[in-house]
Design a protein around this motif. Structure first.
Motif, PDB file in Angstrom:
ATOM      1  N   SER A 424       0.820  -1.205   0.000  1.00  0.00           N
ATOM      2  CA  SER A 424       0.000   0.000   0.000  1.00  0.00           C
ATOM      3  C   SER A 424       0.858   1.260   0.000  1.00  0.00           C
ATOM      4  O   SER A 424       0.527   2.255  -0.656  1.00  0.00           O
ATOM      5  CB  SER A 424      -0.926  -0.004   1.220  1.00  0.00           C
ATOM      6  N   ILE A 425       1.959   1.233   0.736  1.00  0.00           N
ATOM      7  CA  ILE A 425       2.867   2.391   0.758  1.00  0.00           C
ATOM      8  C   ILE A 425       3.398   2.666  -0.647  1.00  0.00           C
ATOM      9  O   ILE A 425       3.383   3.806  -1.132  1.00  0.00           O
ATOM     10  CB  ILE A 425       4.030   2.141   1.735  1.00  0.00           C
ATOM     11  N   VAL A 426       3.868   1.623  -1.315  1.00  0.00           N
ATOM     12  CA  VAL A 426       4.423   1.792  -2.655  1.00  0.00           C
ATOM     13  C   VAL A 426       3.345   2.233  -3.633  1.00  0.00           C
ATOM     14  O   VAL A 426       3.548   3.162  -4.431  1.00  0.00           O
ATOM     15  CB  VAL A 426       5.088   0.488  -3.132  1.00  0.00           C
ATOM     16  N   ALA A 427       2.182   1.572  -3.574  1.00  0.00           N
ATOM     17  CA  ALA A 427       1.106   1.896  -4.513  1.00  0.00           C
ATOM     18  C   ALA A 427       0.616   3.331  -4.330  1.00  0.00           C
ATOM     19  O   ALA A 427       0.370   4.037  -5.308  1.00  0.00           O
ATOM     20  CB  ALA A 427      -0.051   0.911  -4.329  1.00  0.00           C
ATOM     21  N   THR A 457       0.266   0.641 -11.782  1.00  0.00           N
ATOM     22  CA  THR A 457       1.402  -0.259 -11.550  1.00  0.00           C
ATOM     23  C   THR A 457       2.518  -0.021 -12.544  1.00  0.00           C
ATOM     24  O   THR A 457       2.277   0.293 -13.724  1.00  0.00           O
ATOM     25  CB  THR A 457       0.962  -1.735 -11.624  1.00  0.00           C
ATOM     26  N   VAL A 458       3.744  -0.208 -12.093  1.00  0.00           N
ATOM     27  CA  VAL A 458       4.902  -0.079 -12.962  1.00  0.00           C
ATOM     28  C   VAL A 458       4.986  -1.247 -13.940  1.00  0.00           C
ATOM     29  O   VAL A 458       5.716  -1.172 -14.945  1.00  0.00           O
ATOM     30  CB  VAL A 458       6.187   0.003 -12.108  1.00  0.00           C
ATOM     31  N   VAL A 488       8.514   4.272  -8.668  1.00  0.00           N
ATOM     32  CA  VAL A 488       8.201   3.085  -7.887  1.00  0.00           C
ATOM     33  C   VAL A 488       9.351   2.728  -6.951  1.00  0.00           C
ATOM     34  O   VAL A 488       9.130   2.239  -5.834  1.00  0.00           O
ATOM     35  CB  VAL A 488       7.843   1.895  -8.800  1.00  0.00           C
ATOM     36  N   LEU A 489      10.591   3.007  -7.369  1.00  0.00           N
ATOM     37  CA  LEU A 489      11.720   2.728  -6.498  1.00  0.00           C
ATOM     38  C   LEU A 489      11.787   3.707  -5.332  1.00  0.00           C
ATOM     39  O   LEU A 489      12.212   3.339  -4.231  1.00  0.00           O
ATOM     40  CB  LEU A 489      13.019   2.762  -7.302  1.00  0.00           C
TER      41      LEU A 489
END
Length: 532
Positions: A424-427, A457-458, A488-489
């Motif tokens: 969730s943090i990344v998204a 999404t990547v 995304v990184l």
């Protein structure tokens, strides 16, 4: 009080027969854990063939997780009561039959139903594997080695899922990820009946249907709420209401278990620091591991643009590190104590997470990615083996099934939280940061549906890369792809810091509160002496 162990004469006296039984038990474990990971690789193919979206594919995975996690405690108790080998054989046969159903499914609903049923039967297999090991291996050193092998197999199965699934999809259709289970389950059933002795509790009280019902309802609702939180939002009524209701059910479960004379789980076990703190360490280790695997999947396939099979090959060092680290750590804990080994493993896990967060678009695999994977895998192996041995050695043999179920449930919930929270943090970071960039892309290059996929999404990089465009637009495409990968990184870096912090806090708690003296000798009696 001891467990009864029904075995042919001389079976347990023979070291080779004991380790033959261990090999069969590890095969059963491999089937369950691998099935929980291999299907992820097939999701895109299932989506295209069955014309379903992301939500439907999510339930292909979640249906298994929900039933598996929700039934672990109940199945562990049934194994103690009616025979662990018997329950495991039923589970193995059920996984095989339901795999046939899944392989022949022609609609998404049928696939989801088959996966849910597979989770039910997998829950019957998993607690029995560890409980049988505890009863077969009564020597402390042999038991430690057996638990290390069990631990290594779990990590190995998780790591090879992408590679085996990628290989199958390169040669067969998505149905093959179901068909592969059938011969493995058949061999496991025959070998279990031939080589694994039966064991069950010598005395059992009345069945606790209310405790079983409350545990199933509470754990299932909690796992569902965690899984669906990224979809509905962490502060939504669905998420908060589900978590609150799950908490209420689990509080009721605890209250009932403390009251009833025949609980499915002896709650007083959690006063034992050699039981509760290793369980916490396993939960945090799996929180970080499942979150790490989720992030590294996006990295390899979205940033490095690997195929599923290439991703599987690249992740092999993870599996090798788990296989090497688990037996060494478990045996080392017998000499210097469980606490020192678990704390070191957590610190090594934290290092791996931190290094993973420093990876950039241009990072080299050997110098940037590999050290993070190896450190993470070694840390997981070092934590899980000694922690599991500590948990199981803290229990009377009569409660081996229930204790194994607690160990497995802790891992499952920790892993689910890892995917949900870190994912969730990344998204969230990715979607909010990349949205302005995507909005400036001309409609002639990407329509609204394609833009929506790119914002989500990547992994959409793979589709953008395949699109045929005029050479004049190639620089703009490369700029967009680089921006998506970089974004995304950056999100992964934040997630890695959160996971690193959780691991370090857990290491501190274990270091302060878990006894440092080696268990040594009769570890069961020493652990019960330290209950208070």
């Amino acid at each position: 009080m001891t467990s009864t162990l029904e075995a042919p004469t001389g079976l347990l006296a023979s070291r080779s027969r004991r380790f033959a039984a261990l090999a069969v038990i590890c095969l059963a474990e491999l089937l369950v854990v691998l099935d929980n990971t291999i299907v992820n690789v097939a999701l895109p193919s299932i989506g295209v063939d069955l014309q379903t979206g992301v939500s439907g594919l999510q339930w292909v995975v979640d249906a298994y997780t929900l039933t598996f996690a929700g039934l672990l405690l109940a199945c562990g108790n049934l194994g103690d009561r009616y025979g662990r080998r018997r329950v495991m054989v039923v589970g193995l046969a059920g996984v095989g039959v339901m795999s046939v159903v899944g392989a022949n499914a022609e609609t998404l609903g049928h696939v989801i139903a088959a996966r849910a049923a597979m989770g039910v039967f997998a829950a019957a297999v998993f607690p029995a594997t560890l409980a049988l090991i505890i009863n077969i291996f009564t020597d402390v050193r042999e038991r430690a080695l057996a638990i290390a092998a069990w631990t290594a197999m779990a990590g190995f199965a998780i790591a090879i899922g992408p590679m085996s699934g990628g290989w199958l999809l390169e040669h067969f259709s998505w149905h093959s990820v179901f068909w592969i289970n059938v011969p493995v389950a058949a061999v496991a059933v025959v070998a279990t009946l031939a080589l694994v002795p039966e064991s069950k509790a010598s005395t059992v009280g009345r069945l606790d249907p209310l405790g079983i019902g409350l545990s199933i309802a509470g754990i299932t609702l909690l796992v569902w709420s965690i899984i669906e939180a990224p979809k509905y939002g962490w502060t939504s009524a669905a998420t908060l209401g589900g978590i609150a209701a799950a908490a209420g059910l689990l509080v009721a479960f605890v209250a009932w278990e403390l009251r009833t004379p025949t609980p499915i789980l002896d709650m007083t076990l959690f006063r034992n620091r050699r039981f509760s703190l290793p369980a916490l360490a396993i939960a945090i280790a799996y929180f970080s591991m499942f979150g790490f695997l989720f992030l590294i999947t996006q990295y390899f396939q979205g940033v490095r643009e690997y195929t599923p099979f290439e991703f599987g090959v690249a992740s092999l060092p993870f599996a090798a590190s788990v296989a090497i680290g688990a037996p060494i750590a478990t045996l080392l804990a017998q000499r210097i104590g469980t606490t020192a080994v678990i704390v070191f493993g957590l610190l090594l896990t934290g290092l791996g997470l931190y290094l993973g967060g420093q990876v950039t678009v241009d990072s080299d695999y050997l110098t940037g990615v590999l050290p993070s994977m190896v450190s993470m895998a070694l840390g997981l192996a070092i934590v899980q083996g000694p922690a599991t041995e500590s948990i199981m050695s803290s229990l009377p043999l009569d409660e081996a099934g229930a204790g194994s179920a607690v160990n497995d449930t802790t891992r499952e919930i920790g892993g689910t939280l890892g995917v949900a929270v870190l994912g969730s943090i990344v998204a969230s970071y990715y979607a909010s940061t990349i949205a302005p960039v995507i909005s400036r892309v001309p409609d002639s290059f990407m329509n609204e549906d394609e833009k929506g996929f790119a914002r989500a999404t990547v992994l959409s990089v793979l589709e953008i890369r395949k699109r045929e465009i005029p050479a004049l637009l190639e620089p703009q495409r490369e700029q967009l792809i680089t921006a998506m990968k970089t974004t995304v990184l950056h999100g992964s870096h934040t997630a890695s810091l959160v996971a690193t912090g959780a691991v370090l806090v857990c290491a501190l708690i274990v270091a302060v509160f878990l006894p440092w003296a080696p268990a040594g000798g009769d570890s069961v009696m020493l652990a019960w002496r330290d209950r208070d």
